[in-house]
Every structure is written in C-alpha cells, then in structure tokens.
Design a protein around this motif. Structure first.
Motif, short mmCIF file in Angstrom:
data_model
loop_
_atom_site.label_atom_id
_atom_site.label_comp_id
_atom_site.label_asym_id
_atom_site.label_seq_id
_atom_site.Cartn_x
_atom_site.Cartn_y
_atom_site.Cartn_z
N GLY A 171 0.79 -1.04 0.06
CA GLY A 171 -0.07 -0.04 0.02
C GLY A 171 0.68 1.38 0.01
O GLY A 171 0.41 2.47 0.07
N ILE A 172 2.12 1.04 -0.06
CA ILE A 172 3.18 2.34 0.09
C ILE A 172 3.85 2.36 -1.13
O ILE A 172 4.32 1.58 -1.52
CB ILE A 172 3.81 2.42 1.11
N SER A 173 4.06 3.35 -1.86
CA SER A 173 4.95 3.62 -3.10
C SER A 173 6.32 3.88 -2.78
O SER A 173 6.76 4.55 -2.16
CB SER A 173 4.33 4.99 -4.06
N LYS A 174 6.93 2.78 -3.40
CA LYS A 174 8.30 2.74 -3.22
C LYS A 174 9.24 3.88 -3.82
O LYS A 174 10.09 4.45 -3.38
CB LYS A 174 9.01 1.43 -3.45
N ASP A 175 8.49 4.25 -5.11
CA ASP A 175 9.00 5.17 -5.70
C ASP A 175 8.96 6.69 -5.10
O ASP A 175 10.07 7.32 -5.25
CB ASP A 175 8.30 5.62 -7.02
N ALA A 176 7.94 6.72 -4.28
CA ALA A 176 8.14 8.05 -3.31
C ALA A 176 9.07 8.10 -2.14
O ALA A 176 9.39 8.98 -1.93
CB ALA A 176 6.63 8.25 -2.91
N MET A 177 9.48 6.87 -1.66
CA MET A 177 10.02 6.57 -0.54
C MET A 177 11.59 6.77 -0.94
O MET A 177 12.41 7.26 -0.22
CB MET A 177 9.86 5.43 0.33
N ARG A 178 12.11 6.17 -2.19
CA ARG A 178 13.32 6.39 -2.68
C ARG A 178 14.24 7.50 -2.51
O ARG A 178 15.16 7.45 -1.76
CB ARG A 178 13.44 5.54 -3.87
N PRO A 179 13.44 8.74 -2.83
CA PRO A 179 14.36 9.73 -2.76
C PRO A 179 14.35 10.27 -1.42
O PRO A 179 15.52 10.81 -1.03
CB PRO A 179 13.52 10.81 -3.44
N LEU A 180 13.61 9.94 -0.50
CA LEU A 180 13.79 10.11 0.77
C LEU A 180 14.98 9.45 1.46
O LEU A 180 15.93 10.04 2.04
CB LEU A 180 12.53 9.78 1.64
N ILE A 181 14.90 8.01 1.33
CA ILE A 181 16.15 7.36 1.58
C ILE A 181 17.25 7.81 1.13
O ILE A 181 18.31 7.91 1.84
CB ILE A 181 15.83 5.75 1.48
N MET A 182 17.61 8.18 -0.29
CA MET A 182 18.78 8.84 -0.80
C MET A 182 19.11 9.82 -0.03
O MET A 182 20.24 10.23 0.25
CB MET A 182 18.53 8.96 -2.43
N GLY A 183 18.26 10.79 0.35
CA GLY A 183 18.50 12.24 0.94
C GLY A 183 19.12 11.80 2.26
O GLY A 183 20.23 12.18 2.96
N VAL A 184 18.68 10.68 3.03
CA VAL A 184 19.21 10.35 4.45
C VAL A 184 20.65 9.89 4.23
O VAL A 184 21.55 10.12 4.91
CB VAL A 184 18.26 9.36 4.89
N LEU A 185 20.77 8.92 3.14
CA LEU A 185 22.04 8.55 3.00
C LEU A 185 23.17 9.55 2.67
O LEU A 185 24.22 9.29 3.12
CB LEU A 185 21.94 7.36 1.91
N VAL A 195 23.25 4.74 -2.86
CA VAL A 195 22.79 5.74 -3.34
C VAL A 195 22.63 5.44 -4.78
O VAL A 195 21.56 5.85 -5.39
CB VAL A 195 23.66 7.02 -2.92
N VAL A 196 23.68 5.03 -5.47
CA VAL A 196 23.63 4.64 -6.74
C VAL A 196 22.57 3.60 -7.09
O VAL A 196 21.67 3.78 -8.14
CB VAL A 196 24.96 4.13 -7.42
N LYS A 197 22.38 2.70 -6.32
CA LYS A 197 21.48 1.58 -6.36
C LYS A 197 20.00 2.21 -6.51
O LYS A 197 19.17 1.96 -7.38
CB LYS A 197 21.37 0.40 -5.63
N LEU A 198 19.65 2.85 -5.38
CA LEU A 198 18.33 3.41 -5.41
C LEU A 198 17.95 4.49 -6.34
O LEU A 198 16.92 4.59 -6.80
CB LEU A 198 18.12 4.23 -4.08
N GLY A 199 18.95 5.33 -7.01
CA GLY A 199 19.03 6.14 -7.79
C GLY A 199 18.89 5.57 -9.26
O GLY A 199 17.93 6.15 -9.94
N LEU A 200 19.36 4.55 -9.34
CA LEU A 200 19.04 3.67 -10.68
C LEU A 200 17.64 2.96 -10.60
O LEU A 200 17.20 3.11 -11.71
CB LEU A 200 20.01 2.62 -10.84
N GLU A 201 17.15 2.65 -9.57
CA GLU A 201 15.94 2.13 -9.30
C GLU A 201 14.74 3.19 -9.68
O GLU A 201 13.67 2.81 -10.24
CB GLU A 201 15.69 1.30 -8.00
#
Length: 251
Positions: free
Chosen positions: A92-106, A242-248
């Motif tokens: 029920g949660i969009s992973k596409d919306a979460m990845r930029p947040l996780i990348m920012g934290v990293l 960061v690279v992996k999440l960015g590519l995804e």
C-alpha cells in the motif's frame, strides 16, 4: 554460474560482516543466476545463505568485541516485528516516493561520516540511560525493521549507523551488535520462506559455506584494523546504496 554465485556469496559475507549491505551484491547475483525462479524463492534462498554468514560473523565478533548480547537480541526482536509490519504494508506504499527520501538520508549520513572524523572512532565511557535504550529499540529495531520489510537494501548499514549514533558505540562494536540483530530478522524471514517452500536448499547450502568464510574473514579484519577501516568500507557501501536506489528510481 555456480562459481560466480559462490564468489558473490563470499564477497557479500565479507561486506556484510564489516558494515552491512551484503545483500547489495548477493541478491542481484541470485537474480542473475536464477532468472526463471519465482522472486520469493530467490529471496528465500538469499536469506538461507545470508543467515549463515551473519551468524558466523556474530560469533566471531562476540568473542572479542564488547557486545551487549541481551540488548542486541531485544533490538533484534523489535526489528523482526517491524519487518513483519513493513512487509504487510509494502503493497500500500509507493516505493518510488520513498526512495528519494532514503537517498537524501544516505547523503546526509555520508556527509556526517566524512566531515566528522570522530564519528564512531571510539565508544563512549558514559553509561547509556534507559530512555536511550528504549529509543534505540524503537528506532533501530522497529523503525529499521519496518524499512527492511518495505524496501530492504542497506538494512545492515542503517543498523550500524543508528547504533553508533544512538548508543555512542564505536563502528566495530556497532557492526558486531548489528550482526546479532540481523540474525534475528533473517531467522524470522527464513522461517516464513521455508514454510512456503520458497528456498533452494542445495544451492543455499553450497553458497552458505562461502558466505560463512567471507563473514568470518570480514569480522576478523574489522576487529584487527579498527574503526578507521570500517569507516572506509561504510562510505563505499553508502555510495553504492545511493547509486542503486537512484538507478531504481530514475534508471
């Protein structure tokens, strides 16, 4: 392909033992080597391999590093509960919306590690308050466990960073503690996959031997070379995440 998978298992065990993030290498290798397998079977085999190397690294660390095993298990049980909840919410949660947040934290984490050389260099001598322990169980346990169930990559790395920041551990002790936590979460996930019949046991057993060897070598190197060595590997893994999440997200 079996040789490649065994080599990947050994390298993943080494990375995971030092600072977490071995799944960044092991899971893609399994996806490449088992192109026609169902995704749950790949994930289950990944857990069956990883838990052996994680357990070996945890034992190696526990013998020489000042690890609070009881606290690590408490965090691990909280992480297990969080992972179950994350898996239940994943649809029920969009992973596409979460990845930029996780990348920012990293990126912020990498900046802290780079510009604050003392981060994780030594453990604090001051006793940890009960409130901070509960905060650690909530954030490093439930919180990171939830992330593991929702997204997954880099869970071990996040654990090391959280334990260092919240409990004021040095990076070596934080890595040792994270391995015990990972054992708890991996055991829960593996039990579910095994119950569903989603584990290639023969392949997992062979790869687990190499993962165990890599994990024990990585733990011994971290103990021998100290926090400075772990810090360098940590920055490399954070960059890879960061690279992996960015590519995804945008690849």
């Amino acid at each position: 392909m079996i040789i490649v998978l065994c080599a990947a298992a050994a390298a993943a065990g080494w990375i995971d033992a030092v600072v977490g993030g071995g799944g960044l290498l092991l899971l893609p290798a399994l996806l490449l080597g088992l192109p026609h397998a169902q995704p749950p079977a790949v994930l289950g085999t990944n857990k069956a391999v990883a838990i052996v190397g994680t357990a070996g690294a945890a034992v190696t660390y526990a013998r020489k590093a000042p690890v609070d095993v009881k606290l690590a298990v408490r965090i691990g049980l909280a992480a297990l509960a969080g992972a179950v909840g994350g898996a239940a919410l994943a649809g029920g949660i969009s992973k596409d919306a979460m990845r930029p947040l996780i990348m920012g934290v990293l990126v912020v984490v990498a900046a802290v590690v780079i510009f604050k050389p003392g981060f994780g260099a030594a453990s604090s001598a001051a006793p940890v308050s009960r409130q901070r322990v509960l905060l650690t169980i909530a954030l490093a346990g439930l919180g990171i466990g939830l992330y593991d169930g929702l997204i997954g990559p880099g869970t071990g790395t996040f654990l090391v960073l959280a334990l260092t920041a919240l409990l004021h551990l040095d990076l070596v002790t934080a890595s040792a503690t994270a391995k015990i936590v990972n054992c708890c979460t991996n055991a829960g996930a593996l039990a579910m996959f095994a119950y569903q019949g989603m584990v290639f046991w023969q392949l997992a057993a062979l790869m687990a031997v190499f993962n165990l060897a890599g994990g024990m070598i990585g733990a011994r190197m971290a103990l021998k070379k100290g926090s400075g060595f772990v810090r360098g590997v940590l920055l490399t893994v954070v960059g890879a995440l960061v690279v992996k999440l960015g590519l995804e997200q945008w690849g």
